[in-house]
Design an enzyme around this catalytic site. Sequence first.
Site, short mmCIF file in Angstrom:
data_model
loop_
_atom_site.label_atom_id
_atom_site.label_comp_id
_atom_site.label_asym_id
_atom_site.label_seq_id
_atom_site.Cartn_x
_atom_site.Cartn_y
_atom_site.Cartn_z
N LYS A 123 117.32 47.92 92.24
CA LYS A 123 116.89 48.08 90.85
C LYS A 123 115.37 48.13 90.81
CE LYS A 123 118.23 46.67 86.21
NZ LYS A 123 118.62 48.00 85.75
N ARG A 153 108.92 50.10 76.00
CA ARG A 153 109.75 50.56 77.11
C ARG A 153 110.96 51.35 76.65
NH1 ARG A 153 114.07 49.57 80.34
NH2 ARG A 153 113.77 49.96 82.56
N LEU A 211 123.21 52.48 91.25
CA LEU A 211 122.84 51.11 90.93
C LEU A 211 124.14 50.43 90.48
CD1 LEU A 211 121.68 49.07 88.33
CD2 LEU A 211 120.65 49.01 90.58
N HIS A 247 113.19 54.91 78.44
CA HIS A 247 113.13 55.97 79.45
C HIS A 247 112.48 57.23 78.86
CE1 HIS A 247 115.71 53.33 81.66
NE2 HIS A 247 115.82 54.17 82.67
N GLU A 251 126.09 58.67 88.88
CA GLU A 251 125.95 57.77 87.73
C GLU A 251 125.05 58.46 86.72
OE1 GLU A 251 123.65 54.21 88.51
OE2 GLU A 251 122.43 55.23 90.00
N ARG A 259 95.38 68.72 94.15
CA ARG A 259 96.70 68.07 94.28
C ARG A 259 96.96 67.17 93.08
NH1 ARG A 259 97.99 64.65 99.53
NH2 ARG A 259 96.51 63.23 98.54
N TYR A 285 98.92 59.39 91.86
CA TYR A 285 97.70 58.80 92.41
C TYR A 285 97.10 59.70 93.46
CZ TYR A 285 100.19 57.40 96.66
OH TYR A 285 100.88 57.41 97.83
#
Length: 289
Positions: free
Chosen positions: A147, A100, A205, A102, A180, A52, A33
Amino acid sequence: MARISYVDGQFLPSHLAQVAMQDRGYQFADGVYEVAAFMNARLLDEARHLDRLERSLAALAIPMPMTRRALTLKLYELMRRSHQRDGLLYLQITRGAAPRNHLWPQGMRPVLTMSVFPPKFPGAALRAKGCAVITAADERWARCDIKSISLLPNVLARKKSATPELRETWLVNETGVITEGSSTNAFLVTTQGKIITHPADHHILGGVTRDVVLELARSHQIPVEERGFTPRELAEAAEAFLTSTSNFVLPVVVVDGNKVGDGTPGTVTRRLMALYDHHIEQETYENSA
Ligand code: PDD
């Protein structure tokens, strides 16, 4: 003042502005943003903000949604439609919308949203008097125990293992220990049969699956030690596995191209898999009315 927004190609009243739930900005904070001030209907430091923006996008391999020239025209059109001469312009570009995962699919179309806010520049009194601040620990990116949907580092880590023969990226922190995986917890089993996994502190996590597996291990007299382990220890380990809601207990037999132990799922891992499968049965079948 007309509250006007721009969402993916359309100017519309802000109260009607909506983005897709599948948008990776919403799911993974997978986007960038800019906030730029405008005064007298001119953007302040326009070129620097756009520089930027382009830099941030390039770092995440998100393409510009349109040319810089076209984007500038949209920014000015939004300002004009807002009927404000002074204010703040907020602009966000996400990787786009997709089911969804990753791993993001090839050829995603970035989504541009923009809005305008009334000025909140400090007034003369505040500028004359000055302001107060406090200090606090810089915990940015350091609260892996939350999370949070702010999953961009996880997403970028997972991208490194984006080939069919790999399933996960295990993360090594600045002290050289494996914390992890990008979306799983990491475990090794020593040649003495002891399970080692990072403690559930701010650095990981704390997985629900991890918790259950450790409980099962302890109640079946399988020794557990909660501490970070190094890639070197992993190279000397007898077994390794990962856990998560979507993987249950999954043996890890190759790390960085090297076999773990003899390169097959080990006895302790297989025992834990069986215990966890039993736990699933108990939770989801035997207890169902
Ligand atoms: N991920 N560590 C991280 C960083 C995770 O995102 C997850 C879960 C885990 C395992 O936690 P649990 O056992 O509660 O699923 C560990 C989910 C599955 C995800 O993001 O898809």
